[in-house]
Design an enzyme around this catalytic site. Sequence first.
Site, PDB file in Angstrom:
ATOM      1  N   HIS A  74       0.838  -1.120   0.104  1.00  0.00           N
ATOM      2  CA  HIS A  74      -0.061   0.075   0.111  1.00  0.00           C
ATOM      3  C   HIS A  74       0.826   1.211  -0.135  1.00  0.00           C
ATOM      4  CE1 HIS A  74      -1.827  -3.378   2.169  1.00  0.00           C
ATOM      5  NE2 HIS A  74      -2.838  -2.981   1.441  1.00  0.00           N
ATOM      6  N   CYS A  96       3.308  -1.281  -4.413  1.00  0.00           N
ATOM      7  CA  CYS A  96       3.077  -1.454  -5.745  1.00  0.00           C
ATOM      8  C   CYS A  96       3.475  -0.309  -6.635  1.00  0.00           C
ATOM      9  CB  CYS A  96       1.314  -1.608  -5.859  1.00  0.00           C
ATOM     10  SG  CYS A  96       0.869  -1.838  -7.568  1.00  0.00           S
ATOM     11  N   GLU A 126      -3.054   2.922   2.019  1.00  0.00           N
ATOM     12  CA  GLU A 126      -2.704   3.642   0.804  1.00  0.00           C
ATOM     13  C   GLU A 126      -2.858   5.094   0.674  1.00  0.00           C
ATOM     14  OE1 GLU A 126      -3.789   3.749  -3.989  1.00  0.00           O
ATOM     15  OE2 GLU A 126      -4.177   2.096  -3.009  1.00  0.00           O
TER      16      GLU A 126
END
EC number: 1.17.7.4
Length: 314
Positions: A74, A96, A126
């Site tokens: 996140h 990511c 996130e």
Amino acid sequence: MQIKLANPRGFCAGVDRAIEIVNRALDVFGPPIYVRHEVVHNKFVVDNLRQRGAIFVEELDQVPDNVIVIFSAHGVSQAVRKEAEGRGLKVFDATCPLVTKVHMEVVRYSRDGHECVLIGHEGHPEVEGTMGQYDASNGGAIYLVEDEADVAALEVRKPEALHYVTQTTLSMDDTSKVIDALRAKFPQIQGPRKNDICYATQNRQDAVKELADQCDMVLVVGSPNSSNSNRLRELAERMGTPAYLIDGAEDMQRGWFDGVRRIGITAGASAPEVLVRGVIAQLREWGASEEQELEGREENITFSMPKELRVKAL
């Protein structure tokens, strides 16, 4: 009962990479390996990694000196990165790459002193990491909005130099409405060149729409704290199809399926296929016929591993 499977479903490239980073770190360096926040939002995955020797913490002050720390998929704020650097912790970043792309956009707006609107869910890790990329010392500001009501209440200082970004795991339909509201209120607002909502989120939402259209009920395999899994359940329900979010077969109740002829199954981007197979096995025990996989969009995206793990794991 017929079983229909959404395609695509389950793990995305970012989740695959994040889990593999933890596994390879355990292989190369041995336990314990500390992970800030759940590496992905799935109970089965986290429990398996914990059994291998991963220790999950929420803050770096829970981490002793001279250990390896992995940042979750996140992403984290600049403050967390600086804290880890200041303590000399060895860090592997499982953020990511599509989240990192959003981070870079926010950093650029911050550096230019431009205001930025983040569309996302308050409290999601996130969102906290993305908000934490913004340095207001250059004269700008970052604002979080979740829906059209937030946009209506939003006031900015320089609407002529305003940008927006989004959390990567949102509902495409809901986000489109919020973006429309932002454009109506701030006609000069600029968005990213390419949609921030990730390819896997888009593909799984498209697939669940097709699934819900063909089924009497939809089961979404995913954990309650998984943003993208919750969006899949909501999307099926909006289409008028009853839907349940389940961690696995053990969450199902036999009575759910009374009178149901067609059951659709999908899985969030952080849910492994083994859980889907467990759900199918239980449904087969309850009399369901063999599953049918729907046609869908092929995904062949992969993300590279950190260099040190890539070399040492050979």
